[in-house]
Design a protein around this motif. Structure first.
Motif, short mmCIF file in Angstrom:
data_model
loop_
_atom_site.label_atom_id
_atom_site.label_comp_id
_atom_site.label_asym_id
_atom_site.label_seq_id
_atom_site.Cartn_x
_atom_site.Cartn_y
_atom_site.Cartn_z
N LYS A 1 3.45 7.55 -7.02
CA LYS A 1 2.86 6.26 -6.64
C LYS A 1 2.43 5.47 -7.87
CE LYS A 1 -0.43 8.12 -4.19
NZ LYS A 1 -0.16 9.55 -4.48
N THR A 2 1.69 6.10 -8.76
CA THR A 2 1.21 5.41 -9.96
C THR A 2 2.35 5.01 -10.88
OG1 THR A 2 -0.88 6.65 -9.85
CG2 THR A 2 -0.33 5.60 -11.95
N MET A 3 3.34 5.89 -11.02
CA MET A 3 4.48 5.60 -11.88
C MET A 3 5.25 4.40 -11.37
SD MET A 3 6.08 6.48 -14.58
CE MET A 3 7.65 6.34 -15.40
N LEU B 1 -1.96 -6.41 -9.89
CA LEU B 1 -3.27 -5.76 -9.82
C LEU B 1 -3.07 -4.44 -9.10
CD1 LEU B 1 -6.40 -5.89 -10.17
CD2 LEU B 1 -6.47 -6.77 -7.83
N PHE B 2 -3.32 -3.34 -9.78
CA PHE B 2 -3.09 -2.01 -9.22
C PHE B 2 -4.42 -1.31 -9.01
CE2 PHE B 2 -1.91 2.60 -10.15
CZ PHE B 2 -1.50 2.84 -8.84
N LEU B 3 -4.71 -0.96 -7.77
CA LEU B 3 -5.93 -0.24 -7.43
C LEU B 3 -5.53 1.17 -7.00
CD1 LEU B 3 -7.93 -2.93 -5.41
CD2 LEU B 3 -7.86 -2.54 -7.87
N ASP B 4 -5.67 2.11 -7.91
CA ASP B 4 -5.35 3.50 -7.63
C ASP B 4 -6.57 4.20 -7.04
OD1 ASP B 4 -3.83 5.74 -7.48
OD2 ASP B 4 -3.67 6.09 -9.64
N GLU B 5 -6.34 5.27 -6.28
CA GLU B 5 -7.42 5.97 -5.59
C GLU B 5 -8.25 4.97 -4.78
OE1 GLU B 5 -7.35 9.07 -5.52
OE2 GLU B 5 -6.07 9.54 -7.22
N ILE C 1 -0.97 -4.04 -5.61
CA ILE C 1 -0.40 -2.74 -5.25
C ILE C 1 -1.56 -1.76 -5.11
CG2 ILE C 1 1.24 -0.94 -5.86
CD1 ILE C 1 2.52 -3.66 -5.42
N LEU C 2 -1.65 -1.12 -3.95
CA LEU C 2 -2.71 -0.16 -3.67
C LEU C 2 -2.08 1.23 -3.54
CD1 LEU C 2 -4.51 -2.20 -0.86
CD2 LEU C 2 -4.93 -2.31 -3.32
N LEU D 1 0.85 -1.19 0.00
CA LEU D 1 0.00 0.00 0.00
C LEU D 1 0.88 1.24 0.00
CD1 LEU D 1 -2.65 1.60 0.37
CD2 LEU D 1 -2.45 1.19 2.84
N LEU D 2 0.64 2.14 -0.95
CA LEU D 2 1.40 3.38 -1.07
C LEU D 2 0.51 4.56 -0.66
CD1 LEU D 2 3.07 2.74 -4.56
CD2 LEU D 2 3.99 2.20 -2.30
N ILE D 3 0.98 5.38 0.29
CA ILE D 3 0.23 6.54 0.76
C ILE D 3 1.07 7.78 0.53
CG2 ILE D 3 -0.99 7.58 2.71
CD1 ILE D 3 -1.08 4.87 4.02
#
Length: 539
Positions: free
Chosen positions: A235-237, A311-315, A354-355, A226-228
């Motif tokens: 984060k997205t990059m 699996l990337f869940l952005d926002e 990855i969140l 999890l990236l905050i």
């Protein structure tokens, strides 16, 4: 007059072979179909009738009964059109039963008799090779699915464009048919060259050493992360670059992923097996069925399409809480089971998650010079993520804004290929140790083997005890910390877990404790904001 043709139905990502039976007998002209059929299968009655008429064959004015057995299994899809047509032609003595018994066929028919491509050819072909009873049968399939069949050199197959071509083939002798469908060993190699060309590379990520280190740890041990951080911090990059440091796909992974894409209709006819790790980034408006799979005709969701990849869940906080909670069981079991009244389907769901999220609605907390959110707003914002879901995340990383010095720096950043070499070395160490237990990555170490695979010395045990009590860890979060520490030790090629590995593993829980801990958002935040902005009134 009776005739039958072997065909197949897709259940999950596996193929089950069924029999299409046709009976043409005296009686009032009627066309009945039975066998627990879905609507699209029942509609094949009109497609078959019209396709045969437009191909020069008129159905006899008799009672025609079609049964697709076993009747206890629900039949879905349009791949039964061709078997139904050939079974009727066999019962009408246009095709010989001996020839029909030597083939297995699938295909959809257009109204003018063209054979159209269908989904799921790869699992059907694989099941024919693995089943001794069907190993010597010839697969007759649409020409549009030719590339999928050619991936399996040991398969006997014939590709057809229309129903007249099918009848011409089946009018030959069995020997001629088998010689025409001889194994095509030289058409396409089974293993495709690994595609390591990704559009994003860590060489373009400036600074962010902590973030890059966390990504390397996540890739090495397959640890969910999890990236905050604030908007524009990278984060997205970083998430998009992560597939470029994952190891090459194994033969087993290529096959499993290609089967999933085949039944989903996403396997490109121009390519071979899927040999590039997927990166799936669904929008936060996605439904539960879209993420985990399902629907009236169940199909794989995003978590299955991300198998062996990212699996990337952005926002993250914008996702429906109900949708996010459905991830909890697949994260533990590596599969997702969809139950329907007719049957139960299980899809693979073995992915690296990855969140990414902002720390508050405006995105700038804890920078009180920019953040305008009240403590209540931030609490409500963070409460959209449940603690049970957080407990299933191994790494929680706080991402800071990129410094100006890093942006204008002329020093070259580390390329993904260099990082991947270290990741592959770490995974090789894990495989040598873990394969005997039946798993590959450290993130998969079962609770029963934690003490055996992650032994601690006296000093390390005391340190773990201090961390456990001081941070108030749960059993699950404590074991995840040990798994991460084991990965860090493997990255350093250390046989034993050291204090430095435990401290770094514990630091990856610091952001979790900072934002979701019991002491978060005390009233003095408003006081601190008033000191910075005297004109701001606290709420």
């Amino acid at each position: 007059m009776y005739s039958s043709v072997e065909t197949a139905v897709i259940l999950g990502i596996d193929s089950i072979h069924v029999k299409c039976e046709a009976d043409v007998s005296d009686g009032l002209p009627v066309f009945d179909m039975v066998g627990f059929l879905s609507t699209e299968v029942r509609e094949s009655r009109e497609r078959v009738r019209t396709a045969l008429r437009n191909s020069g064959f008129t159905l006899p004015a008799k009672r025609i009964t079609i049964n697709i057995s076993p009747a206890s299994l629900r039949k879905q899809g349009t791949a039964f059109d061709l078997p139904i047509a050939c079974a009727i032609l066999g019962a009408s003595h246009i095709l010989e039963e001996e020839i029909l018994s030597s083939v297995l066929m699938v295909g959809e028919l257009s109204l003018e008799g063209e054979v159209l491509p269908v989904k799921g050819i790869l699992p059907i072909a694989l099941s024919m090779i693995e089943d001794d009873r069907l190993k010597d049968k010839i697969l007759i399939l649409p020409a549009g699915n030719l590339r999928e069949a050619s991936l399996l050199p040991s398969l006997r197959y014939l590709a057809v464009k229309n129903i007249m071509e099918v009848i011409a083939l089946l009018s030959q002798s069995i020997d001629d048919l088998r010689s025409q469908a001889a194994r095509k060993e030289d058409i396409l190699p089974f293993m495709q060259a690994y595609d390591d060309q990704y559009p994003f590379d860590f060489i373009s990520v400036h600074g962010q050493k902590i973030l890059k280190r966390a990504c390397e740890v996540a890739a090495s041990g397959k640890h969910h992360m999890l990236l905050i951080g604030p908007p524009g911090a990278g984060k997205t990059m970083a998430a998009k670059c992560l597939p470029s440091i994952l190891p090459q796909m194994s033969h087993k992974e290529q096959l499993e992923l290609s089967k999933i894409y085949s039944v989903s209709g996403l396997l490109s006819s121009a390519d071979g097996l899927v040999n590039k790790r997927p990166f799936r980034a669904p929008h936060h408006t996605i439904s539960t069925a879209g993420l985990c799979g399902g629907g009236s005709n169940p199909k794989p969701g995003e978590i299955s399409l991300a198998t062996s990849g990212v699996l990337f869940l952005d926002e993250l906080t914008e996702f429906s809480r109900q949708t996010l909670e459905t991830l909890r069981q697949p994260l533990e079991e590596k599969t997702v089971t969809i139950a329907r009244a007719g049957n139960t389907i299980t899809y693979p769901a073995d992915f690296l998650m990855i969140l990414a999220m902002n720390p508050c609605p405006c995105g700038y907390y804890p920078d009180l010079r920019k953040c305008r959110c009240t403590p209540g707003q931030i609490k409500r914002y963070l409460s959209r993520i449940s603690q049970p879901l957080l407990d299933r995340i191994d790494l929680t990383v706080e991402v800071d804004t990129v410094r100006f010095q890093d942006i204008v720096s002329t020093s070259k950043e580390e390329a993904s290929q260099v990082i991947r070499n270290r990741v592959e070395n770490s995974i090789f160490i894990q495989e040598e140790r873990n394969t005997v237990y039946g798993f590959r990555y450290n993130s998969e170490i079962p609770s029963s083997l934690i003490n055996e695979i992650c032994p601690l010395g006296r000093r390390e045990s005391r340190l773990c005890e201090d961390i456990y009590h001081k941070e108030g860890l749960s059993v699950r979060s404590y074991q995840k910390m040990l798994r991460v520490a084991r990965t860090l030790a493997d990255m350093d090629e250390s046989k034993n877990i050291k204090s430095c590995h435990l401290i770094e593993a514990s630091s990856y829980r610091s952001a979790d404790r900072k934002y979701w801990g019991n002491d978060f958002m005390k009233e003095d935040i408003c006081y601190e904001r008033q000191k910075i902005h005297p004109m701001v009134q606290s709420n």
